[in-house]
Design an enzyme around this catalytic site. Structure first.
Site, PDB file in Angstrom:
ATOM      1  N   ALA A 166       0.815  -1.213   0.000  1.00 17.49           N
ATOM      2  CA  ALA A 166       0.000   0.000   0.000  1.00 17.49           C
ATOM      3  C   ALA A 166       0.849   1.263   0.000  1.00 17.49           C
ATOM      4  CB  ALA A 166      -0.946   0.000   1.200  1.00 17.49           C
ATOM      5  N   THR A 192      -4.098   9.747  -0.952  1.00 16.74           N
ATOM      6  CA  THR A 192      -2.836  10.310  -0.482  1.00 16.74           C
ATOM      7  C   THR A 192      -1.611   9.511  -0.905  1.00 16.74           C
ATOM      8  OG1 THR A 192      -2.998   9.110   1.621  1.00 16.74           O
ATOM      9  CG2 THR A 192      -3.955  11.336   1.535  1.00 16.74           C
ATOM     10  N   LYS A 193      -1.811   8.438  -1.666  1.00 14.16           N
ATOM     11  CA  LYS A 193      -0.672   7.612  -2.047  1.00 14.16           C
ATOM     12  C   LYS A 193       0.106   8.250  -3.202  1.00 14.16           C
ATOM     13  CE  LYS A 193      -1.286   4.161   0.844  1.00 14.16           C
ATOM     14  NZ  LYS A 193      -2.481   4.531   1.576  1.00 14.16           N
ATOM     15  N   HIS A 194       1.314   7.718  -3.438  1.00 15.53           N
ATOM     16  CA  HIS A 194       2.127   8.194  -4.561  1.00 15.53           C
ATOM     17  C   HIS A 194       1.321   8.182  -5.863  1.00 15.53           C
ATOM     18  CE1 HIS A 194       5.949   8.551  -2.575  1.00 15.53           C
ATOM     19  NE2 HIS A 194       6.059   7.263  -2.297  1.00 15.53           N
TER      20      HIS A 194
END
Length: 376
Positions: A166, A192-194
């Site tokens: 994740a 909010t992840k890459h």
């Protein structure tokens, strides 16, 4: 305040989303297929399935692992060896599959699974091992494979490996992207992840049969290519409503074009902190190993008096957070508590994360480092 998280949306997302809205195809469709192929090309893997979120990817991975070897297809009461230092989604997916948790200790240097403790705890009851690339730092996959070799020799059975990736988009282990080492690998494309879809995820599978099964299970167990017009189709096993919609796929496609640049900034900022915070009183950095290249979705440090540290940074306009708490002390899993987790005990109350992302400027990094060096 300098935030710990921000949402990245590439400027190309708008036109792709607008086109999806214009066509009226909002379920799984051509943008989803295009996104999946682009992900295969990027990771260099033949078998992956996009899903509506990362938790669904974990759930589906465990469903596949439950039928692995002697395990039952419905969970079968199998045991999963897992880390208590992770976001709760990792471990609640185990419970949702009717499987049993057994905790494995944490390596205090990397905050990932302690492979020595894992080797001690594998038994014939172990159906799967769930590892987490915490903050983007890759688990020692070679050592993990060696532990499983020994377990297979001892018990005549090799547990499935599920990698919770994740936080690890862009991470690299021994020159190969995390997710491309032949295991079940669950990714999150949370906002909010890459690499973000708003909400979304994917499951990488190691072979064609598990891939075909994942494709069916993400849509109620139905083969989407079956003749549903005439009602001439069969459901060999029940499944879920887990597919990724066209709007999420459109955002993901746009963000894929710029994700490498974002990961590069995370790494640049982390490299600055590695130098600027080395030797600072009350601060201990996490371990770096050759061949295990983190994407640094988060930048964890271990500090004395974490509460005072967080207050000091807040006063300087900087967000810092523990992010997660140890899962093993939640009431929901009190029946599987293990008091013998010395690695976790040594770091849990000390770990805190500071801003490292693509939105953190060089001036911000200097301000953060100077604030920490000034003491708390």
């Amino acid at each position: 305040m300098i935030p710990l998280f921000r949402v990245a949306v590439d400027q190309g997302a708008g036109p792709l989303v607008a086109e999806a809205l214009r066509t009226g195809v909002l379920g799984h469709g051509p943008r989803g297929e295009e996104f999946e192929q682009a992900l295969r090309d990027r990771l260099g893997v033949p078998y992956l399935t996009t899903l509506n979120n990362g938790t669904s990817a974990l759930h589906l991975a465990l469903r596949l692992a439950a039928g692995h070897g002697d395990g039952g297809g419905d969970g079968g009461g199998g045991e999963v060896l897992t880390t208590p230092y992770t976001f709760e989604a990792t471990n609640w997916a185990i419970l949702a599959n009717g499987m049993r948790i057994r905790w494995v200790d944490v390596d205090p240097g990397t905050l990932t699974m302690d492979m020595d403790d894992l080797a001690r705890k594998i038994t014939p009851r172990t159906r799967a091992v769930m590892v987490v690339h915490w903050a983007g730092h890759p688990v020692d996959l070679d050592r993990l494979a060696s532990v499983l070799d020994d377990a297979e020799a001892a018990h005549g059975f090799r547990p499935a490996v599920i990698e919770d990736c994740a936080q690890a988009w862009g991470s690299v282990y021994q020159g190969v992207p995390v997710g491309a080492h032949g295991n079940l690998c669950a990714f999150s494309f949370h906002a909010t992840k890459h690499l973000a879809c708003g909400t979304g995820g994917m499951l990488v599978t190691p072979d064609e049969e598990s891939h075909r099964r994942a494709l069916r299970l993400r849509f109620f167990g139905i083969d989407r290519k079956a003749d549903r017009v005439n009602g001439d189709y069969d459901v060999p096993e029940w499944g879920y409503n887990f597919y990724l919609g066209e709007l999420g796929a459109a955002v993901g496609l746009a963000n894929l074009s710029s994700v490498d640049a974002r990961v590069d900034i995370h790494r640049r900022n982390a490299e600055y902190y590695d130098t600027a915070l080395a030797g600072v009183a009350g601060v201990e950095l996490t371990t770096r190993e050759k061949g295990r290249d983190s994407s640094f979705w988060l930048y964890p440090v271990k500090v004395d008096d974490r509460a005072a540290f967080i207050r000091r940074l807040a006063a300087a306009g900087i967000t810092a957070s523990a992010v997660v708490r140890r899962n093993d002390t939640h009431t929901a899993v009190r029946d599987v508590y293990d008091p013998e987790l010395p690695g976790l005990e040594s770091v849990h109350d000390r770990v805190v994360h500071i801003p490292v992302g693509w939105w953190v400027s060089e001036w911000d990094c200097e301000h953060i480092a100077e604030t920490i060096r000034s003491g708390w």
